[in-house]
Structure formats: C-alpha cells, structure tokens
Scaffold this motif. Structure first.
Motif, mmCIF file in Angstrom:
data_model
loop_
_atom_site.group_PDB
_atom_site.id
_atom_site.type_symbol
_atom_site.label_atom_id
_atom_site.label_comp_id
_atom_site.label_asym_id
_atom_site.label_seq_id
_atom_site.Cartn_x
_atom_site.Cartn_y
_atom_site.Cartn_z
ATOM 1 N N PHE C 31 0.516 -1.091 -0.010
ATOM 2 C CA PHE C 31 0.176 0.442 0.022
ATOM 3 C C PHE C 31 0.988 1.304 0.183
ATOM 4 O O PHE C 31 0.834 1.643 -0.617
ATOM 5 C CB PHE C 31 -1.078 -0.243 1.021
ATOM 6 C CG PHE C 31 -1.384 1.028 1.299
ATOM 7 C CD1 PHE C 31 -2.722 1.022 0.134
ATOM 8 C CD2 PHE C 31 -1.577 2.763 1.145
ATOM 9 C CE1 PHE C 31 -3.796 2.361 0.021
ATOM 10 C CE2 PHE C 31 -2.420 3.795 1.473
ATOM 11 C CZ PHE C 31 -3.564 4.000 0.817
ATOM 12 N N ARG C 35 -0.324 2.778 -3.386
ATOM 13 C CA ARG C 35 -1.693 2.836 -3.038
ATOM 14 C C ARG C 35 -2.466 1.861 -3.596
ATOM 15 O O ARG C 35 -3.476 2.239 -3.458
ATOM 16 C CB ARG C 35 -1.457 4.127 -3.378
ATOM 17 C CG ARG C 35 -0.353 5.565 -2.585
ATOM 18 C CD ARG C 35 -0.838 5.978 -1.633
ATOM 19 N NE ARG C 35 -0.757 7.074 -0.983
ATOM 20 C CZ ARG C 35 1.105 6.656 0.272
ATOM 21 N NH1 ARG C 35 1.520 5.254 0.185
ATOM 22 N NH2 ARG C 35 1.497 8.124 0.476
ATOM 23 N N VAL C 37 -4.842 -0.701 -3.036
ATOM 24 C CA VAL C 37 -5.708 -1.745 -1.739
ATOM 25 C C VAL C 37 -5.425 -3.592 -2.294
ATOM 26 O O VAL C 37 -6.482 -4.005 -3.194
ATOM 27 C CB VAL C 37 -7.024 -1.799 -1.315
ATOM 28 C CG1 VAL C 37 -7.755 -1.883 -0.717
ATOM 29 C CG2 VAL C 37 -7.000 0.275 -0.950
ATOM 30 N N LEU C 39 -6.217 -6.909 -2.860
ATOM 31 C CA LEU C 39 -7.216 -7.941 -2.060
ATOM 32 C C LEU C 39 -7.533 -9.122 -2.602
ATOM 33 O O LEU C 39 -8.097 -10.278 -2.197
ATOM 34 C CB LEU C 39 -8.660 -7.178 -2.842
ATOM 35 C CG LEU C 39 -10.070 -5.928 -1.844
ATOM 36 C CD1 LEU C 39 -10.606 -5.496 -2.327
ATOM 37 C CD2 LEU C 39 -9.391 -6.115 -0.734
ATOM 38 N N LEU C 88 -2.975 -0.279 -15.960
ATOM 39 C CA LEU C 88 -3.743 -0.460 -14.920
ATOM 40 C C LEU C 88 -3.265 1.329 -15.188
ATOM 41 O O LEU C 88 -4.134 2.437 -14.731
ATOM 42 C CB LEU C 88 -4.312 -0.195 -14.651
ATOM 43 C CG LEU C 88 -5.069 -1.718 -14.337
ATOM 44 C CD1 LEU C 88 -5.869 -2.670 -13.265
ATOM 45 C CD2 LEU C 88 -5.974 -1.888 -15.980
ATOM 46 N N PHE C 90 -1.876 3.857 -12.563
ATOM 47 C CA PHE C 90 -2.444 4.744 -10.773
ATOM 48 C C PHE C 90 -3.761 5.139 -10.769
ATOM 49 O O PHE C 90 -4.410 6.173 -11.844
ATOM 50 C CB PHE C 90 -1.795 6.041 -10.494
ATOM 51 C CG PHE C 90 -2.196 6.735 -9.273
ATOM 52 C CD1 PHE C 90 -1.803 5.767 -8.127
ATOM 53 C CD2 PHE C 90 -3.224 7.547 -9.454
ATOM 54 C CE1 PHE C 90 -2.303 5.590 -7.704
ATOM 55 C CE2 PHE C 90 -3.716 7.802 -7.974
ATOM 56 C CZ PHE C 90 -3.193 6.676 -6.878
ATOM 57 N N ASP C 91 -4.743 3.825 -10.735
ATOM 58 C CA ASP C 91 -5.992 3.340 -10.645
ATOM 59 C C ASP C 91 -6.400 3.370 -9.829
ATOM 60 O O ASP C 91 -7.208 1.771 -10.144
ATOM 61 C CB ASP C 91 -6.723 3.515 -12.009
ATOM 62 C CG ASP C 91 -8.198 3.741 -12.421
ATOM 63 O OD1 ASP C 91 -8.826 3.861 -11.734
ATOM 64 O OD2 ASP C 91 -8.337 4.076 -13.770
ATOM 65 N N PRO C 92 -6.843 3.296 -8.513
ATOM 66 C CA PRO C 92 -6.687 2.328 -7.373
ATOM 67 C C PRO C 92 -8.335 1.361 -7.514
ATOM 68 O O PRO C 92 -7.915 0.823 -7.494
ATOM 69 C CB PRO C 92 -7.261 3.550 -5.902
ATOM 70 C CG PRO C 92 -6.621 5.128 -6.418
ATOM 71 C CD PRO C 92 -6.795 4.926 -7.641
ATOM 72 N N LEU C 93 -9.209 2.712 -8.006
ATOM 73 C CA LEU C 93 -10.435 1.435 -7.956
ATOM 74 C C LEU C 93 -10.817 0.034 -8.567
ATOM 75 O O LEU C 93 -10.774 -0.882 -8.921
ATOM 76 C CB LEU C 93 -11.827 1.934 -8.504
ATOM 77 C CG LEU C 93 -12.817 1.484 -9.351
ATOM 78 C CD1 LEU C 93 -13.364 0.722 -7.546
ATOM 79 C CD2 LEU C 93 -14.301 2.454 -9.406
ATOM 80 N N ARG C 94 -9.640 0.588 -10.095
ATOM 81 C CA ARG C 94 -10.050 -0.819 -10.758
ATOM 82 C C ARG C 94 -8.843 -1.613 -10.262
ATOM 83 O O ARG C 94 -8.705 -3.040 -10.178
ATOM 84 C CB ARG C 94 -9.411 -0.179 -12.478
ATOM 85 C CG ARG C 94 -10.133 0.635 -13.074
ATOM 86 C CD ARG C 94 -9.661 0.807 -14.788
ATOM 87 N NE ARG C 94 -9.158 0.110 -16.014
ATOM 88 C CZ ARG C 94 -8.711 0.430 -16.249
ATOM 89 N NH1 ARG C 94 -8.027 1.623 -16.362
ATOM 90 N NH2 ARG C 94 -8.306 -0.116 -17.641
ATOM 91 N N VAL C 96 -8.331 -1.806 -7.318
ATOM 92 C CA VAL C 96 -8.474 -3.242 -6.009
ATOM 93 C C VAL C 96 -9.454 -3.918 -6.815
ATOM 94 O O VAL C 96 -9.362 -5.686 -7.275
ATOM 95 C CB VAL C 96 -9.443 -2.796 -5.480
ATOM 96 C CG1 VAL C 96 -10.200 -3.100 -4.868
ATOM 97 C CG2 VAL C 96 -8.792 -1.097 -4.250
ATOM 98 N N VAL C 230 -2.083 -3.318 9.430
ATOM 99 C CA VAL C 230 -1.720 -2.663 8.581
ATOM 100 C C VAL C 230 -2.462 -0.966 8.076
ATOM 101 O O VAL C 230 -2.765 -0.225 8.664
ATOM 102 C CB VAL C 230 -2.524 -2.751 6.941
ATOM 103 C CG1 VAL C 230 -2.218 -1.587 6.308
ATOM 104 C CG2 VAL C 230 -1.583 -4.110 6.612
ATOM 105 N N ILE C 231 -4.342 -0.939 8.687
ATOM 106 C CA ILE C 231 -4.590 0.252 9.117
ATOM 107 C C ILE C 231 -4.104 0.639 10.462
ATOM 108 O O ILE C 231 -4.578 1.849 10.777
ATOM 109 C CB ILE C 231 -6.470 -0.015 9.296
ATOM 110 C CG1 ILE C 231 -6.438 0.020 7.674
ATOM 111 C CG2 ILE C 231 -6.981 1.273 9.328
ATOM 112 C CD1 ILE C 231 -7.694 -0.303 7.428
ATOM 113 N N MET C 235 -0.470 2.554 7.475
ATOM 114 C CA MET C 235 0.273 2.025 6.195
ATOM 115 C C MET C 235 1.717 2.573 5.272
ATOM 116 O O MET C 235 1.558 3.699 5.645
ATOM 117 C CB MET C 235 -0.799 2.651 4.933
ATOM 118 C CG MET C 235 -2.513 1.795 5.462
ATOM 119 S SD MET C 235 -3.324 2.581 4.210
ATOM 120 C CE MET C 235 -4.738 3.164 5.370
ATOM 121 N N THR C 280 -4.452 7.624 7.945
ATOM 122 C CA THR C 280 -2.922 6.676 7.230
ATOM 123 C C THR C 280 -2.360 6.393 8.845
ATOM 124 O O THR C 280 -0.802 5.989 8.571
ATOM 125 C CB THR C 280 -1.816 8.338 7.175
ATOM 126 O OG1 THR C 280 -2.022 8.969 9.111
ATOM 127 C CG2 THR C 280 -2.410 9.214 6.319
#
Lengths: 256, 337, 286
Positions: C31, C35, C37, C39, C88, C90-94, C96, C230-231, C235, C280
């Motif tokens: 992360f 950056r 996530v 899964l 991809l 930098f595109d966090p949603l895709r 993930v 992690v949380i 991170m 953070t």
C-alpha cells in the motif's frame, strides 16, 4: 455595517487584514492587507512562488489562514468553508483548469448556476424541468459565444476554450467579486487579447482580483496593481507607477 | 434529450418483456430472476455512490444485511411482518438501512479514494462480525431460516409468481426513483463532485453534505433490497454481509457499467445467470466468472453499457487516443490542490 | 480466570500477532509504495499453505516447503504485478477490482487442485512439543512463530534502513512522484515490493497453516484481519505493521476469550474509528 467603510461610505467588497499563512516553517503569505471596492480591478503580480495562488486559496477558504482576517462585505469570513463564501457573492477561477471534464459545456454551466440555488437539494424532479436555470445557462453561453458547443464534453474543448469556460463558470453565480487565477495561462497572444476583451466587457460593478503573468493583460485590465514577493506585498499602485518602480523592475520585470 | 427518451423507452420495453416472459417460464427461472431483481436494487444503490458520486464502497452488503436480518428477526422472533405488516417491515428495512448509513457516513464520508474503500471495508466487517458472532440475535454462522412468506388480503407471497411480481414492482419503483434522483439537480451535483469536488465547493456546494445524503439514500435502498432478499432466499446468514458479497456488488456494477443504473442490473443478471446456469453445466464455471471480471476491468472499464459509446468514439475520433484513455479511466477523483 | 489464563492468552495473542505481522507487513508496504488495496493478499496466504502441502506430500520435507511455497507465490505476485496491475497505471479502483478478480480465480483454482477439504500442515516433531515454564505449558511452535517474525522483521528493518534499495523504497512511500523525479525507478520498486509482499504472505500461510489449518475460504478470512493490522499500524510503515499486528493479535485472542459475541466487532470497530480520525493509521506518516 462594519466600521470599515471607505471615505465614500461604501463597504469594501473584500478586505484582507494582515492575512498570513505558513506551511511548517515556510511563510507563504505574510501580513497581506488590502481593500477592494465595488468595480475595482486589482491585479496581483509577482514571481513564481510569491504566494499568489496561496493567497487566493486563503481568500476562498481552501486553506485555513494562520493569522489575519478576511472580510467579505464587512463580514468576517476567516473561518468559513468555501461554499459559504461563494453564497455571499464570491467566485473564482483556477490557474490549472478545473472544469468537469466528462460533462458537457451546458452541464458545467448548469452545475455552476445551481450552486447557489436551494433547488440543488431537490431529488424528485429532473434538472431539465427547471426552465429558468436552462434559460440562464443558455444566456451565459450565448454571451461567451459557446452556444454552438453546449453539448460538447468539456474534455474535447481546446485549452483556450476551457480557460474561457472557467470564467463563465465563475460568473454563473452572479458574483460581486471574481477572483481570476491566471486567466490567460497557456493562451496564445491572440487568444489572450480575446480574453482581455471578454473580461473588459464584464459588468463594471463587478470587482475583479486578478493574478496574471501576462503583463499586457494586467496593464489593460487593472486599475491598481500589488506586487507580491515572498508572500509580502512589496508595492501597490497604479499600473504606471508599478511599471516605473525601481524595486519592481529589480525583482520582477527585470528578471522575469 | 431524444437519446434520453429512447433509452427510457428501451428500458420500459425490456421490463415489459421480463414481466411477460418470466411468468411463462419454469420455477427455476422465476426464482433466479426474483433473486437477481432483489439483489440488483443493492447494486443500483451502490452505483449511486460508485458511478455517480465517485465513492467506491467496499461495505455495501452491510445495508442489505440490516434489512435482511431485521426482516428475519422480526418474522421468527416476533412473528411480525407476515401479514399486512409486511409493508411496515419494508419501511423498517429502508429506515434501518438509512440509519446505519447515517451513522457510518459520519465516519466514512470524510475519507476519499483508497481510504474510503478501506473505511467502508472496516465498517462492513463490523456488521459481519456482529452477524457472525452475536449468536443469540443473529443465529451466528447458521443464520436464520424464514419458514414462511407474508400473506395479506388474497395475496399469498408463498406463491413464487406472486412473489416475483411483488419484487418486480418494488424493483421498478426503485429504478424509477433512483433514475429520477440521478437526473435531478441533486443527482447532477453528485456527478459534479465525482468529476471535481474542489470546484463544486467553490461553486457553492457543501460537498460533504451532498455525499453524506447520497450515502444515506444508498443505504436506504440497500436496506430495502435486504427485506426482499430475506424473503427471496428464505435464509439470512453472515454470508449475506461478508466482504465477498460487497465485492460482488461492486463488480456487478462495474461489469454492467458504473454510472448507468441499468448497467448494474445487467451485470447482476449476468453474474447470477452465470452462477446458476453455468454451475449446472461445467465444474469450472467460477473461472469464467473470474475471467469475465478481470477482462472487464482490463479491457472494458466503462462496462457493457459503455460499449456503444466506445464504438461511436472509435468511429468519430480515431485519432484521439488521449480522449479514449481518459474515458478508459474509472478513477474520477482528479483533484487539484 | 487466574494468572495462567492471562499468561497463556497473552502468549497466544503475541504469537498470533507474529503471524499477522508476516501478512500485514507485506500488505502495508504494498500500500505504501503503490497505493493499491490488494484484495488478493489473503489468497497469497492461502495458496502459500496449499503449495507447502503439496511439497510436503511429495518430498516429506517441511523445511523445504517453506522456501518453495514462499518463492512460488512471490513469483505469482510478480507475474500479476508485471502483466496485469502494471498496465492500469494509477487507478486505485480498477486495481482493487482486478486484485479481487484474481482472488476469485485463485479461490477456484485452489478448490480444483486441492479439493474442498481441511488440511493441517504438520511441523516437525521437534516443534510440536510443549515447553514448561513456571508450571505453564507453552507450545514450542508458537514460540517458533514469534522467533520467525522477529527474524523477518529484523531483516526487513535492516534492509529498509541500511541499504540503498531500502532508502529508495522509503522515498517512494513518502512521495512516489518526488521519488521518480530524483531518478528512482519506482516501477522496479513496485515490482519488488509486490512480490515481497506475496512472499511474506505465503510464508505466513505455511507457518500459520500448522494451527489455523488450510481450507477454502481462508483467503477472505485472513484478508480483512490483515487490513486491520495495516490500518491500525499505519500504511507503509514497518514498525506500524509490527505494532498493529501485536494489537490485533492480542485483541483477537482476548476478544474471543472474554466476549465472544462481539469479538470481531471489537476488532473492526476500532479499525473504522482510527481510519475516520486518522486515515493514515496510528503510526503512519501524514
């Protein structure tokens, strides 16, 4: 009204009192103080990194100020969030174009108009049923000669068109004061002349605070100019004075 | 304007076809469609957040969960909601979903991007943890079996066709309401927030409030889908609120096309269909599903609903790779500082 | 509830925390650097366990199973990062969604290859003994887990703090854009960290498989717990992951022992609260 009224009895549209901002140890803006009256056209110039955009961000509430005050129509708005400032009659544009790229030109303007209307919370009626909002949008687009591109998605507009649409969005809320952050940034000289003419046609009662590097735009448009250097106002005066100022020559015009 | 009318017309025709065709099929299909309809309300509610507001939630199953558990607990422990009071349960489901979202939203809405993903994941896990462990209330791992469906007036929902029509009606109403929402001034403001939140603030929008309200509305529809789901499945278990259910909903929305509402419904039907049909045909059906997901994300980020638009753009602007690339991005949160 | 209860539960909590550190530290670094996530991190854990089982079944060597499993999964992570995640941008949603798509594929593959049965990974007899300290029997294997985590943690810390590569990783965590600006090959760093994360997760799977067992569904069971680590820890911070792992390990053990009905709630509610107050993490940098 507050005690801060000018000689002619009018309240300044915008007044800054010792406005400062520091990020860690860096003093980005230091003790900036000035007043803007209705219809004033004021430019802020200064080299890159002088704190001009930071100053705008303080005025519009994007950053909290470290110290000092911002008054809008005599009302202290220092701690307010951006959207409440807009509601009082302030609008701004951004140095880096920040439109809604995947929406059409019309949708961009509609959003800008709805921003201050209570109907922005309505969720049981189509936006397209608000005739008055649409009429106003078309009128604004007409004025800026955008009518033929109303249904184009913004990301397909040219850079010059996007810069102009920035200003249309700023005007959509019928502001009393408009903050323009480098409206001519990245424009060709022909385009920036057009831009200047467009700005000069705006309602003379509208106060404008302008950041600009293009000196032709500044000297055409501004009644007064303040020079910002390392976050401080170095000098303020009429365009002629600034042009001939030794100090300004040294730090800005000469080296810039 | 005309293209909007055409789209509405197409959706109405499709819905009419469903209403006519499905009753004439076997009970296998009727049950499958009923399940997919109930679940697609949740997927649409997620699309309000994901596609319209630009908030990717990894905990949407929690709202289905509260609706479903409330229904099951009321029915089995208090024998409530099995007559005319079923409509009251429907309302309770909506209110509970909204209330939970109102509470969770206070924590989650401040965050953005990846952090929003993580916090909704954590909140969803809270609900799962309670469902899984709070035996005395939720039946723990085994869940709660609903032994009967509501019966009121001359209507007996135990009849699967009657129940199908009920779910279908609620689905149509939800679709109409959400469609109105996304085209309302409020809905358009969400699209503005998705595209550029900072600009919206400068235009006079209290973007936090708009996102918060959207979150609550999505929660309310999630709760509604939960009530229907409980009676559709006949069992409510931690399986309904587990992380994979939330992720499923997210993938269904993306598969069909985020930001289209109808796309989410199509995605739901495809996934449910693949699961039910394919699993009876081949043992490796889950590979198909996995590959469909991966391929969608890699090659069809705007989902199935985005195909016509992509074809049109390919024809119109063959020399604009930049535009196509930007389109290919589901990541809307381009923020300037 | 006597003293023994507390001692044993604390010991169990710490040893579970040691396992969680293996899973969480990798996830945290991934992360921090990318950056993302991730899964599919739980899948790496599960697959690590399965691969180890195969090695043990064919060679009979538990010791050999550890590196083989960890390296196999590290390679899997490397391939995933290079071939799929890379393109991809930098595109966090895709990203993930892509990782979750893979998690589903891995789940099915594991089911096909290793069936739906529960397996245990049996460590060598030496480690299966208990040691007696002050009248309390403590399983040696759990002490071994703690030792492994300490060793791995120490190596990671040394690499991060004392080597050129480590400095580059830290720079990337702080500000990837800036790091690129000064000439750090962040793409290479991402690749390394992603496969390192997979390596550590798989290692955790092999080691944890001895007392958690290896079974279908383990992937999505470990995943949220790893995220909690992690949380809570913050991170992209190794020390944070260690503290987070310890907190979660203890909270999980005592939660299950003391108030079983809300035990998961007591784990995830603090996680949500921490995220809401300080996204953070407790020990993450702003």
């Amino acid at each position: 009204m507050s005690a801060d009224t000018a000689a002619n009895g009018q309240t300044p549209v915008l007044e800054l009192k010792g406005l400062s901002k520091s990020f860690g140890g860096l003093h980005a803006v230091r003790g900036v103080t000035f007043k803007i009256m209705p219809g004033d056209r004021k430019a802020i110039i200064g080299p890159n990194g002088a704190g001009k955009t930071t100053l705008f961000n303080l005025i519009t509430g994007i950053f909290p100020a470290s110290s000092g005050q911002v008054l809008l129509f005599g009302q202290d708005i220092t701690g307010w969030q951006s959207h409440r400032r807009t509601a009082l009659g302030m609008a701004r544009t951004f140095q880096i174009t920040s439109l809604f790229p995947r929406l059409t030109v019309l949708d961009n303007v509609l959003l800008a108009i709805e921003g201050l209307r209570p109907s922005k919370f309505v969720m049981w009626r189509f936006l397209s049923s608000y005739r008055d909002v649409y009429d106003k949008a078309h009128q604004l687009l007409e004025q800026a000669a955008f009518a033929d591109r109303a249904n184009t998605e913004v990301r397909y507009l040219s850079h010059g068109e996007q810069r102009q649409l920035e200003i249309v969005l700023g005007l959509a809320s019928d502001p009393k004061i408009l903050l323009l952050d480098e409206p001519a940034a990245g424009l060709s000289s022909g385009e920036s002349v057009e831009m200047t003419e467009f700005l000069m046609r705006l309602d003379p009662e509208l106060a404008i605070l302008l950041i600009e590097h293009d000196m032709d735009v500044v000297f055409d448009l501004a009644h007064t100019i303040s020079v910002l250097h390392f976050g401080e106002v170095l000098e303020t005066g009429k365009p002629e004075q600034i042009k001939n100022s030794q100090k300004v020559q040294e730090i800005y015009l000469g080296t810039g | 304007m005309r293209s909007h009318r055409l789209k509405i017309l197409m959706v109405i025709v499709a819905l009419a076809a469903v209403a006519i065709v499905v009753p004439n099929t076997g009970s296998f299909v009727i049950l499958l469609v009923t399940r997919a309809l109930a679940f697609s309300i949740l997927v649409m509610s997620l699309d309000i957040l994901l596609g319209y507001t630009g908030l990717a939630s990894l905990g949407q199953a929690a709202y289905l969960g509260v609706g479903a558990y409330a229904t099951a607990i009321l029915a089995t422990k208090y024998h409530f909601g099995l007559g005319w009071d079923f409509w009251l349960v429907l309302l309770i489901g909506i209110l509970l979903g909204a209330a939970l979202a109102a509470f969770f939203g206070l924590l989650a809405i401040r965050a953005s991007g990846v952090y929003f993903l993580m916090i909704t994941l954590a909140l969803g896990q809270c609900v799962w943890g309670l469902a899984y462990r709070w035996n005395s209330l939720t039946g723990g791992d085994n869940g709660i079996n609903l032994r009967e469906r509501p019966k009121f007036g001359g209507i007996d929902l135990a009849n699967e066709l009657t129940f199908f029509f009920l779910v279908f009606a609620v689905f149509c109403a939800s679709l109409a309401l959400m469609y109105t929402l996304v085209r309302s001034p409020f809905g358009r403001s969400l699209a503005g927030i998705r595209e550029r939140e900072l600009r919206m603030q400068i235009l006079g929008y209290n973007t936090w409030l708009h996102k918060y309200i959207a979150f609550i509305i999505a929660g309310a529809f999630g709760g509604l889908s939960g009530v229907l789901w409980a009676h559709t499945a006949g069992i409510v278990s931690p399986e309904n609120v587990v992380l994979t259910t939330s992720v499923d909903a997210l993938l269904m929305a993306v598969l069909g096309g985020a930001g289209t509402l109808v796309g989410g419904v199509i995605g739901t039907f495809i996934v449910f269909g693949l699961r039910e049909f394919l699993s009876t045909l081949v043992p490796w059906w889950q590979y198909v599903l996995g590959v469909v997901y991966v391929a969608t994300i890699l090659y069809l980020p705007t989902g199935l609903m985005g195909i016509p638009e992509r074809l049109r753009q390919k024809r119109a602007k063959p020399d604009n790779p930049d535009g196509a690339k930007k389109l290919a991005s589901l990541h809307h949160a381009e923020k300037t500082t | 509830m006597n003293l023994n209860f507390w001692v044993i539960q604390t010991f169990n909590g710490i040893s579970y925390g040691a396992l969680l550190f293996l899973v969480g530290s990798g996830l945290s670094l991934i992360f921090g650097v990318m950056r993302i996530v991730n899964l599919s991190h739980g899948s790496y854990f599960m697959l690590g366990g399965y691969v180890a089982l195969t090695v043990i079944w064919t060679t009979g060597s538990w010791l050999l199973a550890i590196p083989v499993a960890a390296l196999t999964i590290a390679f899997l992570g490397l391939a995933m990062e290079r071939i799929f995640l890379r393109q991809l941008g930098f595109d966090p949603l895709r990203q993930v969604l892509l990782t979750v798509g893979f998690a589903f594929l891995f789940q099915q593959a594991a089911l096909d290859i290793w069936s739906g049965n529960n397996f245990d990974i049996n460590p060598p007899a030496v480690l299966s003994q208990s040691i007696q300290i002050g009248g309390i029997f403590l399983p040696l294997y759990r002490a071994f887990m703690i030792a492994i985590a300490l060793a791995i943690g120490l190596v990671l810390w040394l690499v991060m703090e004392k080597t050129q590569i480590g400095a580059q990783v830290r720079a990337t965590v702080d500000d990837a854009q800036m790091a690129r600006g000064v000439g750090i090959d962040t793409s290479r760093i991402s690749m390394m960290i992603f496969s390192l994360g997979a390596f550590l997760a798989a290692l955790g799977g092999v080691i944890g498989g001895a007392f958690l067992g290896i079974y279908p569904g383990l992937d999505f069971e470990m995943l949220p717990i790893a995220f909690a680590v992690v949380i809570i820890g913050g991170m992209g911070s190794l020390g944070g992951a260690a503290i987070g792992a310890l907190i979660v390990g203890l909270a999980d053990n005592f939660g299950k022992a003391l108030f079983p009905e809300i035990s998961y709630f007591t784990l995830y509610a603090p996680m949500a609260l921490i995220l809401a107050v300080k996204p953070t993490g407790l020990f993450g940098r702003e």
